[in-house]
Every structure is written in C-alpha cells, then in structure tokens.
Design an enzyme around this catalytic site. Structure first.
Site, PDB file in Angstrom:
ATOM      1  N   CYS A  54       0.966  -1.195  -0.145  1.00 15.70           N
ATOM      2  CA  CYS A  54       0.175  -0.058  -0.029  1.00 15.70           C
ATOM      3  C   CYS A  54       0.891   1.277  -0.071  1.00 15.70           C
ATOM      4  O   CYS A  54       0.597   2.328  -0.823  1.00 15.70           O
ATOM      5  CB  CYS A  54      -0.994   0.060   1.200  1.00 15.70           C
ATOM      6  SG  CYS A  54      -0.209  -0.618   2.688  1.00 15.70           S
ATOM      7  N   HIS A 101      -2.143   6.557   4.172  1.00 15.36           N
ATOM      8  CA  HIS A 101      -0.859   6.609   4.654  1.00 15.36           C
ATOM      9  C   HIS A 101      -0.163   7.871   4.118  1.00 15.36           C
ATOM     10  O   HIS A 101      -0.421   8.047   3.028  1.00 15.36           O
ATOM     11  CB  HIS A 101      -0.120   5.240   3.939  1.00 15.36           C
ATOM     12  CG  HIS A 101      -0.456   3.928   4.424  1.00 15.36           C
ATOM     13  ND1 HIS A 101      -1.155   3.730   5.742  1.00 15.36           N
ATOM     14  CD2 HIS A 101      -0.146   2.534   3.851  1.00 15.36           C
ATOM     15  CE1 HIS A 101      -1.374   2.476   5.585  1.00 15.36           C
ATOM     16  NE2 HIS A 101      -0.682   1.592   4.913  1.00 15.36           N
TER      17      HIS A 101
HETATM   18  N1  LIG Z   1      -5.028  -3.544   4.941  1.00  9.76           N
HETATM   19  C1  LIG Z   1      -4.495  -2.945   4.098  1.00  9.76           C
HETATM   20  O1  LIG Z   1      -4.522  -1.873   3.938  1.00  9.76           O
HETATM   21  C2  LIG Z   1      -3.578  -3.768   3.096  1.00  9.76           C
HETATM   22  C3  LIG Z   1      -2.950  -3.059   2.003  1.00  9.76           C
HETATM   23  C4  LIG Z   1      -2.241  -3.773   0.930  1.00  9.76           C
HETATM   24  C5  LIG Z   1      -2.333  -5.119   0.952  1.00  9.76           C
HETATM   25  N2  LIG Z   1      -2.858  -5.972   1.961  1.00  9.76           N
HETATM   26  C6  LIG Z   1      -2.867  -7.099   1.811  1.00  9.76           C
HETATM   27  O2  LIG Z   1      -4.101  -7.852   1.863  1.00  9.76           O
HETATM   28  C7  LIG Z   1      -4.394  -8.885   2.378  1.00  9.76           C
HETATM   29  C8  LIG Z   1      -5.605  -8.688   3.264  1.00  9.76           C
HETATM   30  O3  LIG Z   1      -5.520  -7.831   4.201  1.00  9.76           O
HETATM   31  P1  LIG Z   1      -6.551  -7.387   5.147  1.00  9.76           P
HETATM   32  O4  LIG Z   1      -5.992  -6.153   5.999  1.00  9.76           O
HETATM   33  O5  LIG Z   1      -7.959  -7.157   4.481  1.00  9.76           O
HETATM   34  O6  LIG Z   1      -6.540  -8.736   6.318  1.00  9.76           O
HETATM   35  P2  LIG Z   1      -7.605  -9.045   7.421  1.00  9.76           P
HETATM   36  O7  LIG Z   1      -8.739  -8.009   7.693  1.00  9.76           O
HETATM   37  O8  LIG Z   1      -6.887  -9.758   8.384  1.00  9.76           O
HETATM   38  O9  LIG Z   1      -8.623 -10.338   6.527  1.00  9.76           O
HETATM   39  C9  LIG Z   1      -7.994 -11.387   6.087  1.00  9.76           C
HETATM   40  C10 LIG Z   1      -8.735 -12.354   5.183  1.00  9.76           C
HETATM   41  O10 LIG Z   1      -8.292 -13.436   4.937  1.00  9.76           O
HETATM   42  C11 LIG Z   1      -9.213 -14.632   4.996  1.00  9.76           C
HETATM   43  N3  LIG Z   1      -8.416 -15.927   5.676  1.00  9.76           N
HETATM   44  C12 LIG Z   1      -7.438 -16.023   6.880  1.00  9.76           C
HETATM   45  N4  LIG Z   1      -7.313 -17.172   6.901  1.00  9.76           N
HETATM   46  C13 LIG Z   1      -7.850 -17.952   5.989  1.00  9.76           C
HETATM   47  C14 LIG Z   1      -7.806 -19.184   5.537  1.00  9.76           C
HETATM   48  N5  LIG Z   1      -6.913 -20.008   6.246  1.00  9.76           N
HETATM   49  N6  LIG Z   1      -8.394 -19.748   4.163  1.00  9.76           N
HETATM   50  C15 LIG Z   1      -9.146 -18.793   3.608  1.00  9.76           C
HETATM   51  N7  LIG Z   1      -9.165 -17.226   4.013  1.00  9.76           N
HETATM   52  C16 LIG Z   1      -8.544 -16.892   5.056  1.00  9.76           C
HETATM   53  C17 LIG Z   1     -10.021 -13.973   6.303  1.00  9.76           C
HETATM   54  O11 LIG Z   1     -11.187 -14.800   6.364  1.00  9.76           O
HETATM   55  P3  LIG Z   1     -11.937 -14.969   7.857  1.00  9.76           P
HETATM   56  O12 LIG Z   1     -12.703 -13.608   8.117  1.00  9.76           O
HETATM   57  O13 LIG Z   1     -12.812 -16.204   7.653  1.00  9.76           O
HETATM   58  O14 LIG Z   1     -11.006 -15.282   8.990  1.00  9.76           O
HETATM   59  C18 LIG Z   1     -10.236 -12.667   5.797  1.00  9.76           C
HETATM   60  O15 LIG Z   1     -11.280 -12.704   5.071  1.00  9.76           O
HETATM   61  C19 LIG Z   1      -3.050  -9.264   3.162  1.00  9.76           C
HETATM   62  O16 LIG Z   1      -2.281 -10.097   2.312  1.00  9.76           O
HETATM   63  C20 LIG Z   1      -2.722  -7.693   3.216  1.00  9.76           C
HETATM   64  O17 LIG Z   1      -1.261  -7.899   3.320  1.00  9.76           O
HETATM   65  C21 LIG Z   1      -3.447  -5.013   3.086  1.00  9.76           C
END
Ligand SMILES: NC(=O)c1ccc[n+]([C@@H]2O[C@H](COP(=O)([O-])OP(=O)(O)OC[C@H]3O[C@@H](n4cnc5c(N)ncnc54)[C@H](OP(=O)(O)O)[C@@H]3O)[C@@H](O)[C@H]2O)c1
Length: 350
Positions: free
Chosen positions: A150, A243
């Site tokens: 990001c 950010h």
């Molecule tokens: N937040 C940001 O600003 C941002 C920016 C750039 C990139 N990212 C990347 O985007 C991705 C998601 O980030 P986030 O911030 O949205 O994280 P998050 O809120 O923690 O969400 C994670 C997601 O992954 C799912 N998950 C976890 N374990 C799993 C499994 N074993 N099988 C299938 N699904 C599973 C969760 O489902 P459940 O609800 O069922 O647990 C949830 O839908 C990450 O790789 C992160 O590094 C995030």
C-alpha cells in the site's frame, strides 16, 4: 454487455470488504462468489459481517445474501480478486491459477516472482504480458497478477512522474501508516492510542525493492529493474485510513520547483484506456502549507488518487515532498480492481 463474474477471496477482511464496496454497480464486473476461511464459510455475507463491516454505514444490498464459501478453486467466476491473509494466499492463489482462474492479488507472496506482473497500470501496464511467460513457465491455465504494498503504490506514482521527466538517483522515504493497514482487528488499541510504533514487519524491505521492479523495463522476456537507491523507514500511527509518506529525492537532471509540479500535474498515462476505476488525476498536487492530511485528503479521487504537497528544496538531496494515499482503496482493494480492469482491456479475461 454480460458482466464478468468475480469471486472475492478473503471477502470478510478489511481489503475484502472494500472490494465488495467498490464493485457495487461496477459496469464490467459482478460479484458472484465470496470466500474466506472455514470459520466464515456457510454463513451469509451479512451474517458473517454483522460486527465486522466498518467502512461504510451499510453492506451493499447485492452482497448481503451471498453465501460465503471456503477459498477453494470450485467457484463460479472468471477472475478471483484475492484479499487473503498472506499466510494462506500463496497456496490458495496458486491453486486458483492452476485451475484456470485469473487471480488479481493483494498479497505479498508472488509480488517479487520474476514471472509475475507487479502492476500499477499508470506506470507499467505493459508488464501485464509477463502473464504469457508465467503460464509457459508454470504450465498454469490461469495466472496471478499482483498489486504492490500500500505504501509502495502511493510512493511510486509521483516517482514515475519524476523518473520520466528528470531521472532518479536516490530516494529516502519515511512513512506514517494508518492502523487499517494491519487488517482487522489489527494493532491492539492499547498499543497504538496516543502512540507511534516505529516498526512494521517487512514493510521497509518492500518499499526498498518493489518500486525497482514496478519502475523497471519489460524487455519482452523479463523485467530489468530500475536502478536507483531507496532507503525507507516505516511507522504505524494512530490514524484510521490513509498512509502519509515523506520523501526526499535526488534527481539525475536539475529541475525547478515549477517543472516538478508541472510533471505531477500532467501525469495521466491511463487517460486513453478509460478504465472505470482509474482516477481522473492520478496525482493531485495541493500547494497549501498544511496539506495533504489523512483526515481531509485520503478520499480524494474516490480514494484512488495520490495526493502530493509540501514540495520544497532538500538541504541534503534535491527536493522533498509529502505523499498521502488511501491504503485500503488505491493501496489495496481499488488497485486489485484497477488491475482486473486492465486485464480486461488487454484481453486476458476472454
Ligand atoms: N489492509 C491494508 O491496507 C492492505 C494493503 C495492501 C495489502 N494488504 C494485503 O491484503 C491482504 C488482506 O489484508 P486485510 O488487511 O484485509 O486482512 P484481514 O482484515 O486480516 O483479512 C484477512 C482475510 O483472509 C481470510 N483468511 C484468513 N485465513 C484464511 C484461510 N485459512 N483460508 C481462507 N481465508 C482466510 C480471512 O477470512 P476469515 O474472516 O474467515 O478469517 C479474511 O477474509 C493481506 O495479504 C494483506 O497483506 C492489506
């Protein structure tokens, strides 16, 4: 036009729910499947998100009754927009690509693979053709493309304008990153309230490597990385969305302040492609001495713009300035959607 069926993997997370929001009434795409972990599978989206939906007042009506499934490659969709936790994304995204799906990923896992496009469409839309090499190397029927970290995205957009106009030799960047960047529930409130955390695991490494691939040149066979030095320092701050990044740059050619601002303002390489999610102005320059600010500016351009300000001379390098961008929209969900739109216009979703 029949809309292209989309599956959202990790649909319950911070990025996943932002994708669900951005795809409401999308002119080309329709969400047909939502998937997450086995903890969520079997529930309706509304039920699973009852205490987790927090980006807008209401879950979009279209998504409420979609049934959450496990993230397995038997979904009824052409493309999977993946917002999976990075601990599981590598394996699951690979399974989807092997099974013939297009995957537009937010996760870090495949970003630096030599045959995986790391895309910012305004900068390197031509890198999309790495897909052909990826499919040949890996014998996949589908493929994976990724969006960058990001902070990387918002830093690279003004850097591309500078690189094209003046060349770049050195970049120093210090970030002040929002808590929503750590997912949900993310950083404990007791750690971040009234505080700044001076460490985000693996973040500085990403900021020092990803831009060189993104700003590199695609020879038709491989990416030749851009050659300039980057030093990054990353902090987590008590801000919800957006950010902020403070950059100092050394340019290859001398430039005046006016020339630099003009290079930011005229930067709009995607205009002719007419992608629905592309911001009208990828860089918004604000000359006010106290801007950009996350509270006021993170949602400019629908959260898809990088907002730049405070351009001034640097006593060590040449110039310094501040960049601000929405981490969940342009920094993640919106980037994955924009990449999917690029795949469509480049003929990869036929
Ligand atoms: N937040 C940001 O600003 C941002 C920016 C750039 C990139 N990212 C990347 O985007 C991705 C998601 O980030 P986030 O911030 O949205 O994280 P998050 O809120 O923690 O969400 C994670 C997601 O992954 C799912 N998950 C976890 N374990 C799993 C499994 N074993 N099988 C299938 N699904 C599973 C969760 O489902 P459940 O609800 O069922 O647990 C949830 O839908 C990450 O790789 C992160 O590094 C995030």
């Amino acid at each position: 036009m029949n809309k292209i069926p989309v599956g959202v993997l990790g649909a319950t997370g911070m990025v996943g729910q932002t994708i669900i929001q951005l795809l409401e009434n999308h002119p080309w795409f329709e969400v047909t499947e939502v998937a997450a972990s086995e903890r969520s599978a079997g529930k309706s989206y509304a039920e699973a998100m009852a205490n987790r939906w927090n980006i807008t007042p209401e879950i979009p009506e279209y998504a409420r009754d979609l049934m959450l499934k496990e993230a397995k490659p038997d979904l009824d969709c052409k493309i999977a927009l993946s917002a999976l936790d990075s601990s599981v994304a590598l394996e699951i995204e690979r399974e989807f690509a092997q099974a013939g799906y297009a995957v537009s990923s937010n996760s870090k896992n495949h970003r630096m693979d030599k045959d995986v496009p790391l895309l910012i469409p305004e900068i390197n839309a031509d890198h999309v053709d790495l897909i052909k090499i990826q499919q040949k190397n890996r014998k996949w029927k589908g493929f994976v493309v990724t969006d960058p970290n990001c902070s990387t995205i918002h830093m690279c957009i003004p850097l591309k304008a500078l690189l094209d106009s003046f060349g770049l030799e050195k970049v120093m960047v210090t970030t002040l990153q929002a808590v929503s960047g750590a997912g949900y529930p993310g950083v404990p409130s007791m750690d971040i309230t009234d505080n700044v955390l001076p460490f985000i695991r693996e973040e500085e490494e990403k900021l020092q490597t990803e831009p060189l691939k993104i700003l590199g040149k695609f020879s038709g066979q491989e990416i030749k990385n851009a050659k300039f030095a980057i030093s990054a320092t990353c902090n987590r701050v008590a801000v919800k969305y957006g950010h902020t990044e403070c950059l100092s740059v050394k340019l290859s050619k001398k430039a005046t302040r006016e020339e630099i601002i003009s290079s930011f303002k005229k930067f709009n390489p995607l205009a002719s492609l007419k992608l629905p999610s592309a911001p009208k102005h990828p860089i918004i320059y604000n000359d006010a001495e106290n801007r950009p600010q996350p509270k006021l500016d993170a949602n400019l351009g629908g959260g898809m713009a990088s907002v730049v300000g405070r351009l001034r001379e640097c006593t060590i390098l040449d110039y310094k300035f501040t960049v601000l961008g929405h981490n969940l929209i342009r920094g993640a969900a919106g980037a994955a959607v924009l990449n999917a739109e690029l795949l469509k216009v480049k003929g990869y979703l036929e």
